[in-house]
Enzyme design. Structure first.
Site, mmCIF file in Angstrom:
data_model
loop_
_atom_site.group_PDB
_atom_site.id
_atom_site.type_symbol
_atom_site.label_atom_id
_atom_site.label_comp_id
_atom_site.label_asym_id
_atom_site.label_seq_id
_atom_site.Cartn_x
_atom_site.Cartn_y
_atom_site.Cartn_z
ATOM 1 N N GLU B 46 0.856 -1.190 0.000
ATOM 2 C CA GLU B 46 0.000 0.000 0.000
ATOM 3 C C GLU B 46 0.896 1.245 0.000
ATOM 4 O OE1 GLU B 46 -1.979 0.459 3.788
ATOM 5 O OE2 GLU B 46 -3.573 1.732 2.992
ATOM 6 N N LYS B 121 -9.496 2.070 -1.479
ATOM 7 C CA LYS B 121 -9.655 1.490 -0.143
ATOM 8 C C LYS B 121 -11.081 1.734 0.339
ATOM 9 C CE LYS B 121 -6.930 1.513 4.194
ATOM 10 N NZ LYS B 121 -5.686 2.098 4.776
ATOM 11 N N CYS B 173 -5.135 -3.025 3.041
ATOM 12 C CA CYS B 173 -4.935 -2.967 4.500
ATOM 13 C C CYS B 173 -6.220 -3.153 5.328
ATOM 14 C CB CYS B 173 -4.221 -1.668 4.853
ATOM 15 S SG CYS B 173 -3.327 -1.762 6.418
ATOM 16 N N LEU B 321 24.760 9.684 30.614
ATOM 17 C CA LEU B 321 24.812 8.395 31.326
ATOM 18 C C LEU B 321 24.801 8.663 32.819
ATOM 19 C CD1 LEU B 321 27.477 6.316 29.364
ATOM 20 C CD2 LEU B 321 24.988 6.078 29.331
ATOM 21 N N SER B 322 23.679 8.385 33.459
ATOM 22 C CA SER B 322 23.564 8.678 34.888
ATOM 23 C C SER B 322 23.985 7.494 35.742
ATOM 24 C CB SER B 322 22.118 9.033 35.211
ATOM 25 O OG SER B 322 21.305 7.871 35.071
ATOM 26 N N ASP B 326 17.625 3.348 32.919
ATOM 27 C CA ASP B 326 17.080 3.870 31.667
ATOM 28 C C ASP B 326 18.188 4.295 30.698
ATOM 29 O OD1 ASP B 326 14.513 3.538 32.715
ATOM 30 O OD2 ASP B 326 14.481 5.554 33.544
ATOM 31 N N GLU B 444 7.551 7.458 33.788
ATOM 32 C CA GLU B 444 7.857 8.860 34.106
ATOM 33 C C GLU B 444 7.079 9.806 33.199
ATOM 34 O OE1 GLU B 444 12.653 8.203 34.992
ATOM 35 O OE2 GLU B 444 11.990 9.346 33.233
ATOM 36 N N LYS B 583 4.067 18.991 29.425
ATOM 37 C CA LYS B 583 5.454 18.607 29.147
ATOM 38 C C LYS B 583 5.538 17.756 27.881
ATOM 39 C CE LYS B 583 6.863 18.725 34.003
ATOM 40 N NZ LYS B 583 7.521 18.001 35.100
#
Lengths: 626, 626
Positions: B46, B121, B173, B321-322, B326, B444, B583
């Site tokens: 498609e 479609k 589809c 890099l903490s 994560d 988070e 946010k």
């Protein structure tokens, strides 16, 4: 009972999206007033209970059932007055095409403590901010499923009012904007005998839309002259990326399509009128002029800002004041909308900022009577430059390879912008428990001439739907209407500049790399007219470019000495327009005032740049390449 | 000519959205190969020419005409092989409902140098990332306009192949995913005599979707056993806020619905098979297991990262890099997808970062063999703290009012986060001509437990569609499949913590304020199941909460000593989920791997918080308030 007259209250209420409790409370109050006033019918806008721009909250079934439960309160309150209002309806027996519960955008009607009718929206807009087919099942699909011709499906409501049998055509918003659809619900329902039309809407303000609507109504009534009542809400609604303004403009039309009554913009009211009466009052046709456009724009921006901050419960707002025209306009709007005691202006000079702009910033803050502080960024900038330039990466793959960081001019400019937006403004806003705003305009936004995590930051972009020339033009208008001019003459004389390097020194007449008299029009062609570089070249070649894009005579020649330069610039701007979307993904909400705003009004993908085959041919022809 | 057999090549091509030139070139090459191979039919996905997720670029008419022009190249290339491919079709004589040119999502068919058919479609998905009704006019609407029953409209293609007359059902589809629609195009076209079905798709990978599809096909073929060929593309496509993975999984089904051939995931290929042949090869039914889920997830993420960076032409990537789980997972994925020499890890300690996490960060970088640097933020932080705390705003309204800034703990935490994300990482990325990533997880992201303009920054959020427990689980899986474990044992033992204050000291066992074994499930209920707090309370009261949300026994009791605490937390999390959307508006693109990802998959509005009336009742009942 001798009179045929019907007294109607059209309730231009402020709908608070997502809060059926608040909205229903207001509806009940208005019904009570209408009863006291002896009205026969009271009408509320489309989706008056839930609000309209709720995004995927329409999938929350508990919320839907909650909204629906408020219908009972209204039915109960109706008494001998007929009430028409918008709400969502659900069908628990059939799925929606998204596999969730089937929902309808519905006009409900109650009378004498009973629900006497409900009407589903027939035409579903799916463009700009509208996503009706995503959220609702249309009367059109239902008719197809039930194998009923759509004309038979669209019947007027039949009921008795004051002892007289009435046939009332009840429609929702887009049902009247049918020019691009294969069916016209208004015309069909009129053919089916409707004696008057009610259209409940939730229709955002856009440039000269109301005048267009008056034309559309006249067109519908030409062959079937009946009274027409249009009821729209006020308030703001958003889809995250855009804030839309609802100005109401609730209108009664006479059967000939002339205007009978119009409610004031952005004012909550029950507009009252009588139909089938001797009343011959005629409201003047609203004028069209640039001045009125400016007034409407200013009124809309102020309303949007005020209501946005109210909706997010922000008491204070911080704004960076560079002494340029964008932040100056933005500060004026904030001070006017919120009151100067809620606005905190910050000037953040580095070594590149001129005395001229620093002076303008201070003077503007004085004129507006806002809070003001100067926070220089040079020291913080120098520290970052030093820290980054002394940073060395070591490869931990065993190769002992080392890489040192080097900063070029653009890197250094962006550090300054991020220091202002990400360190100072965000830090101040946080400390004051305030939010801060983005002062970007639409021209910059179009090509990403702004720093991500720097001046792109902010809780709201109040003027990001205005091109640079519109910013200037609005500032001039404000200077005219205010008792004393707000914006100093100097502001209109200096070149627009980010003042981030010696290359942008306004004292030497240097500034932003944009030719606004041309680029503003080019960007509008890309954004609002949805034109391609191919179309631009085509028009340039056939000589219609100036006229079609409303570019002033001589502008092209001023900026481009030959075709090659024009083509280079065209490709550069198209490329920047497409690529800079990565910045807009992370940009704040924009108040939509144009026919197409960046955000969720104009939806984009990060798909890079493509030039059509025809574009390539036209380019070759123009450059005389074989 | 004696054989009835048809040799078919199903071309699982990588479609590059927005680039018809690149896609057509590939199509032409595949046609040439198929001819050499003696295939009778070659099928492409498609929207193989334009790509599918183009957002409002569908409004660019020059682009549409350009895409359509490539049809000629394919028709020309077809020769004696039949070619089926997806492209957009336009109707210049009728407007689309958006007032622009009418567009169709179309399967074209060419044979012997001629276009012999086109099929629109019928079913248009309008949920999650799909907006078909926004962009295309459906066969369904066309049938209604032409007053033709939809069954009569959906006719198979009739043509001659190898001297034999054939009736071929060609669908697109969603036409096969008809369970929630009032019509089933596949069933209707089979009733109309189709001898086999071709379905061309552009269908993104989601969890266990392929197994679901195998069931759906079996269901369709139950009453009409015919061969079924499903052709899907590979690649990635995006709508700005989300990146979707297309794994292909092109499949030939036997008439009984059993699997005949399946293409490898994410591999470009022409899958070849014969229908109406003696061929009895059966492909095993794919298994379902957690292990396979992990493998598919990992493969998808790596493919997505690799192709995203390729698409934006980013050669290098910077990552903070903490020493937490994560960023560790994120770094692993980047190093694996791009190669360690393109990854730049940065540890940015302040006084609050423990030796434990600093050590993990360094060791991980060593294991991955990436570039590494340590850039402390304490000095810059201290400067900002001092500068802000010495800032005084003066009111310029004549009152001489002064306001000093004061920073509380949260303000100070956020300054650190913004210093890392907005100053250091952005500065490094800029200097290296690289991009940097956001390491946030879905838990988070759900409640905005991250700093805007700080750790929310980044060009891509590779793991933001994984809940915290899924992050751990994927890390364990990686440790199992890698020769040597990548993630140290310690990483799984320390509490997840932002380490931004003494209150988040992991050495004292302190960390993030989330109960992941419970909240991950609660957030999934909000985000993916679209449940309301009302539903949660309802299930809690009727005892079905653990089972329905798959929460482990004892988890509720561990975290909530009584009903009041549970309700307090429920309201707090619902509120944070809703409010923190501000946010997400400014968050980077997320790779979608779940049944609902934040971004433009789950669309949201800034409408505050609402609790339903029934929720209030249930709450009172549970707290025994009258």
């Amino acid at each position: 009972m001798s009179s045929q007259k019907l007294k109607i209250a059209a309730c231009q209420m402020k709908v608070v999206p997502g809060h059926p409790d608040i909205n229903t409370k207001k509806i009940i109050t208005c019904i009570r007033e209408a009863k006291e006033n002896g009205d026969d019918i009271i009408i509320f806008p489309e989706m008056a209970i839930p609000g309209y721009l709720l995004s995927d909250e329409w999938e929350n079934e508990a919320f839907l059932v909650d909204c629906l439960s408020y219908n009972e309160d209204i039915v109960h309150a109706s008494g001998d007055i007929m009430v028409v209002w918008g709400n969502v309806d659900i069908d628990k027996n059939h799925p929606g095409e998204d596999g969730r519960i089937r929902r309808f955008n519905t006009a409900f009607v109650a009378q004498n403590g009973e629900m006497i009718g409900k009407f589903y929206k027939t035409l579903h807009p799916d463009y700009r901010e509208f996503d009706d087919d995503r959220y609702f099942y249309s009367a059109r699909k239902l008719a197809q499923d039930e194998k009923i011709p759509i004309k038979d499906f669209l019947q007027p409501l039949q009921t008795e009012i004051n002892g007289k049998h009435r046939k009332i055509g009840i429609t929702l918003c887009e049902d009247m904007w049918s020019q691009d659809y294969s069916i016209s619900p208004i015309d069909l329902i009129l053919e089916n005998g409707a004696e008057f039309i009610i259209n409940i809407s939730c229709s955002p303000w856009t440039w000269r839309k109301n005048n267009k609507r008056h034309q559309v109504v006249r067109e519908h009534l030409k062959n079937h002259p009946v009274p027409f009542i249009y009821v729209n809400n006020i308030g703001i609604q958003n889809n995250g990326k855009n804030i839309f303004l609802f100005e109401g403009n609730t209108t009664f039309y006479h059967p000939d399509g002339s205007l009978y009554k119009i409610a004031k913009s952005y004012e909550e009211c029950s507009l009252r009128g009588s139909i089938f009466s001797e009343e011959k009052e005629v409201h003047e046709n609203p004028l069209l002029s640039k001045k009125i456009d400016h007034e409407e724009l200013l009124q809309g921006l102020l309303y949007g800002i005020k209501n946005f901050f109210k909706s997010i419960k922000a008491e204070k707002v911080v704004i960076g004041l560079s002494g340029g025209v964008d932040s100056s306009l933005s500060a004026y709007l904030l001070a006017k909308a919120l009151g100067p005691d809620r606005v905190f202006g910050v000037n953040m000079p580095s070594q590149y900022n001129s005395e001229i702009t620093k002076d303008i910033a201070r003077k503007l803050a004085e004129k507006l009577g806002i809070y003001y502080a100067i926070i220089p960024i040079q020291e913080a900038y120098d520290f970052t430059e030093k820290q980054l330039e002394s940073t060395q990466f070591e490869s931990l793959d065993g190769s002992e390879d080392k890489i040192n960081l080097e900063l070029d001019t653009l890197d250094k400019e962006n550090i300054q912008a991020r220091d202002r937006g990400g360190r100072v403004l965000a830090g101040i806003a946080s400390a004051l428990n305030a939010v801060f705003v983005n002062n970007g305009n639409k021209s910059e936004t179009a090509i990403g001439y702004a720093t991500l995590y720097g001046d792109i930051n902010g809780a709201l972009a109040p003027i990001a739907d205005l091109y640079k020339n519109e910013i200037y033009s609005l500032c001039r208008h404000i200077n005219e209407i205010e008792e004393k001019p707000i914006f100093p003459k100097k502001l209109f004389e200096i070149p627009p500049s980010a003042e981030l390097s010696a290359e942008q020194n306004i004292e030497e007449g240097k500034g932003d790399p944009l030719y606004f008299p041309y680029h503003d029009k080019l960007f509008r062609a890309f954004i609002e007219f949805r034109l391609d570089p191919e179309d631009i070249l085509e028009m340039y070649i056939d000589g219609s470019l100036l006229e079609k894009l409303k570019i002033e005579e001589g502008v092209i020649e001023t900026y481009f000495e030959n075709n090659e330069k024009l083509i280079l610039d065209l490709e550069d701007k198209w490329r920047k327009f497409k690529i800079s979307y990565f910045k807009r993904i992370q940009a704040p909400p924009i108040i939509a005032v144009s026919r197409r705003a960046f955000g969720f009004d104009l939806r984009e993908s990060q798909n890079g740049v493509h030039f059509t085959r025809r574009y390539q041919k036209l380019k070759k022809r123009l450059l005389k390449i074989d």
